[in-house]
Design a protein around this motif. Sequence first.
Motif, PDB file in Angstrom:
ATOM      1  N   LEU A  93       1.033  -0.770  -0.335  1.00  0.00           N
ATOM      2  CA  LEU A  93       0.121   0.317  -0.222  1.00  0.00           C
ATOM      3  C   LEU A  93       0.922   1.421   0.203  1.00  0.00           C
ATOM      4  O   LEU A  93       1.781   1.066   0.920  1.00  0.00           O
ATOM      5  N   THR A 133      -3.882   0.711  -9.160  1.00  0.00           N
ATOM      6  CA  THR A 133      -4.056  -0.170  -8.514  1.00  0.00           C
ATOM      7  C   THR A 133      -4.225  -1.002  -8.964  1.00  0.00           C
ATOM      8  O   THR A 133      -5.099  -1.157  -9.910  1.00  0.00           O
ATOM      9  N   GLN A 184      -0.058  -7.383  -5.238  1.00  0.00           N
ATOM     10  CA  GLN A 184      -1.393  -6.835  -4.717  1.00  0.00           C
ATOM     11  C   GLN A 184      -0.315  -5.436  -4.765  1.00  0.00           C
ATOM     12  O   GLN A 184       0.298  -5.400  -3.726  1.00  0.00           O
ATOM     13  N   THR A 235      -1.735  -1.111  -3.959  1.00  0.00           N
ATOM     14  CA  THR A 235      -2.911  -0.372  -3.907  1.00  0.00           C
ATOM     15  C   THR A 235      -2.344   1.018  -3.622  1.00  0.00           C
ATOM     16  O   THR A 235      -1.734   1.116  -2.185  1.00  0.00           O
ATOM     17  N   SER A 278      -3.123   4.609  -2.898  1.00  0.00           N
ATOM     18  CA  SER A 278      -4.762   5.165  -2.058  1.00  0.00           C
ATOM     19  C   SER A 278      -4.238   6.740  -2.488  1.00  0.00           C
ATOM     20  O   SER A 278      -3.183   7.096  -2.509  1.00  0.00           O
TER      21      SER A 278
END
Length: 121
Positions: A11, A90, A116, A118, A120
């Motif tokens: 993230l 993402t 993954q 991601t 934000s």
Amino acid sequence: QVQLVESGGGLVQAGGSLRLSCAASRSIYSFTAMAWYRQAPGKQRELVALISRSGSTDYGDSVKGRFTISRDNAVNTINMQMSSLKPEDTAVYYCNGKNVSMVDRRVYDYWGQGTQVTVSS
């Protein structure tokens, strides 16, 4: 059996950077090319970046100037430095190795399990 193992996802805030790595179970020179693909929810898998055996590179239009693919031959690894990340980056990112048959030019694809990423806003 070929294994491709990705690492480095996570993230990050928009504008940030991440570095993905893909370790291959055999020499990366044994592949005609290696690449990174990504797949966002509800979308088709798309090519992000590719590096050929000769070292030439190619990028998807949406990442040109922001992502850089490279390889470390000594440890059979390809990397992708991702900068200026956007929420639309993402996705699950997949490492890919390609072999092209010298007999019939058929392309054989090998895939990692995905990592993954991601971003934000």
